[in-house]
Design a protein around this motif. Structure first.
Motif, PDB file in Angstrom:
ATOM      1  N   LEU A 124       0.825  -1.205   0.000  1.00  0.00           N
ATOM      2  CA  LEU A 124       0.000   0.000   0.000  1.00  0.00           C
ATOM      3  C   LEU A 124       0.861   1.258   0.000  1.00  0.00           C
ATOM      4  N   HIS A 125       1.852   1.292   0.879  1.00  0.00           N
ATOM      5  CA  HIS A 125       2.712   2.471   0.969  1.00  0.00           C
ATOM      6  C   HIS A 125       3.546   2.652  -0.294  1.00  0.00           C
ATOM      7  N   TRP A 133      -7.018  -0.194 -10.924  1.00  0.00           N
ATOM      8  CA  TRP A 133      -5.642  -0.612 -11.167  1.00  0.00           C
ATOM      9  C   TRP A 133      -4.830  -0.606  -9.872  1.00  0.00           C
ATOM     10  N   PHE A 134      -5.080   0.355  -9.022  1.00  0.00           N
ATOM     11  CA  PHE A 134      -4.391   0.413  -7.727  1.00  0.00           C
ATOM     12  C   PHE A 134      -4.672  -0.857  -6.928  1.00  0.00           C
ATOM     13  N   MET A 135      -5.937  -1.219  -6.804  1.00  0.00           N
ATOM     14  CA  MET A 135      -6.317  -2.408  -6.044  1.00  0.00           C
ATOM     15  C   MET A 135      -5.827  -3.681  -6.731  1.00  0.00           C
ATOM     16  N   ARG A 136      -5.842  -3.677  -8.038  1.00  0.00           N
ATOM     17  CA  ARG A 136      -5.347  -4.840  -8.788  1.00  0.00           C
ATOM     18  C   ARG A 136      -3.870  -5.092  -8.507  1.00  0.00           C
ATOM     19  N   ALA A 154     -13.631 -11.645  -4.187  1.00  0.00           N
ATOM     20  CA  ALA A 154     -14.043 -10.815  -5.319  1.00  0.00           C
ATOM     21  C   ALA A 154     -12.931  -9.813  -5.571  1.00  0.00           C
ATOM     22  N   ARG A 155     -13.075  -8.992  -6.615  1.00  0.00           N
ATOM     23  CA  ARG A 155     -12.034  -8.000  -6.904  1.00  0.00           C
ATOM     24  C   ARG A 155     -11.860  -7.072  -5.700  1.00  0.00           C
ATOM     25  N   PHE A 156     -12.874  -6.282  -5.417  1.00  0.00           N
ATOM     26  CA  PHE A 156     -12.917  -5.468  -4.209  1.00  0.00           C
ATOM     27  C   PHE A 156     -14.257  -4.757  -4.184  1.00  0.00           C
ATOM     28  N   LYS A 157     -14.662  -4.326  -3.003  1.00  0.00           N
ATOM     29  CA  LYS A 157     -15.883  -3.539  -2.848  1.00  0.00           C
ATOM     30  C   LYS A 157     -15.492  -2.079  -2.701  1.00  0.00           C
ATOM     31  N   SER A 158     -16.319  -1.199  -3.255  1.00  0.00           N
ATOM     32  CA  SER A 158     -15.984   0.222  -3.268  1.00  0.00           C
ATOM     33  C   SER A 158     -17.190   1.061  -2.876  1.00  0.00           C
TER      34      SER A 158
END
Length: 338
Positions: A51-52, A138-141, A164-168
């Motif tokens: 993340l950083h 793309w960031f989460m990917r 799943a990919r992610f929840k937003s």
């Protein structure tokens, strides 16, 4: 049915988004598996480090994060203006920190002479990379694919690692932003794996507390802007209350926010006593949120709100831009943000 990702992200309405990803397998993302006795605690560091790192590459900054045993939360700020100011060289150099790019982009950065048609292709490719470097998907990917591969290799298995990919969730105004940040920062306290926010490992609030304590510069008086240089450089800084000449950052005072988190953390712990009513934090006064509603929001944010979050005016505008027929969360937002 879940909304398509492109309908969940609207930079016209807000640059702030709450993202969450959960592990699909019985084996923990982090923590200790009671069935096998194996510890996966080191994986928290994988996620936090990634993340950083990504905030130094993308035009996406973190407001808050918390890495839990089988999921993690992160609140992101998309700095579209910053991405548009990058030169083509900077875009390519940033992208090459993540991927090899193309043969032409490699040749361009190496200083090779390219014909006009090839330079046009490089420029077009850089535009694609620029869009990706300010794209939450793309960031989460970049996080999730890397962690999934590392975990599968460590577990000696194949298959899906994340459910799943992610929840937003779009955070449409200051009220939604600070409420969600508190919800994320207090995850470990609420789960009884930490006694206080400042001892909550792998969270943004602990990092902010450590940085504040390490700073040798004197604290500012109430109402003054916190010094940005005293705050973690990989987190979006607190820059004080709204004003025209305010620099980019979170529209609250750092000291006010930490006080809010401390009092809320003590209030949601059954074995401790918190007195939000008697010592109402400045942020709650400015945003006009009652103490009772605040405790509901910070303990049940994910269950109370599904989709974009904000006061009625912001939520209405968001739904109009996204061509939604109904304003999801409206009743909960009107009730809890009043």
């Amino acid at each position: 049915m879940a909304s398509p990702r492109k309908q969940q992200i609207s930079l016209v309405d807000t640059p702030y988004y709450h993202c969450m990803t959960r592990c699909v397998r019985r084996a923990f993302l982090c923590g200790e598996d009671k069935h096998s006795g194996q510890s996966f605690e080191h994986r928290r560091g994988w996620i936090e480090e990634k993340l950083h790192f990504l905030t130094t590459v993308f035009a996406v900054e973190m407001c808050a994060y918390a890495v839990m045993s089988n999921h993690y939360h992160v609140i992101l700020f998309v700095d579209e203006e910053k991405a548009k100011q990058w030169s083509m060289n900077e875009v390519l150099e940033r992208w090459h920190r993540l991927h090899k790019g193309t043969l032409l982009t490699q040749q361009y950065l190496n200083g090779d002479t390219l014909a006009e048609p090839l330079l046009y292709i490089v420029n077009t490719t850089a535009d694609i990379y620029r869009q990706r470097l300010m794209d939450i998907s793309w960031f989460m990917r970049e996080i999730n694919e890397k962690i999934a591969r590392q975990a599968n290799q460590e577990d000696d298995c194949k298959g899906r690692f994340w459910e799943a990919r992610f929840k937003s969730q779009a955070l449409l105004d200051e009220t939604a932003l600070v409420a969600c940040m508190a919800y994320v920062d207090l995850n470990p306290v609420r789960a009884n794996i930490a006694d206080t926010p400042e001892t909550s490992n792998h969270t943004s609030v602990k990092l902010r507390c450590e940085q504040a304590k390490a700073s040798e510069k004197p604290r500012h008086k109430a109402g003054q802007t916190d010094n940005i240089s005293n705050q973690p450089h990989t987190l979006l800084p607190f820059v004080g209350n709204p004003r025209e000449d305010r620099p980019k950052g979170l529209p609250f005072d750092l000291t006010d926010y930490l006080q809010l988190i401390d009092i809320t953390g003590r209030s949601i712990r059954e074995d401790k006593h918190g007195y939000i009513e008697q010592s109402q934090p400045e942020i709650l006064k400015r945003l006009n949120i009652s103490a009772a509603h605040w405790l509901i929001i910070t303990t049940e944010f994910r269950t109370q709100f599904h989709g974009a979050v904000g006061r009625e005016a912001a939520l209405t505008e968001f739904c109009e831009h996204q061509h939604f027929k109904r304003r999801q969360n409206l009743s909960h937002c009107n009730k809890l943000f009043a």
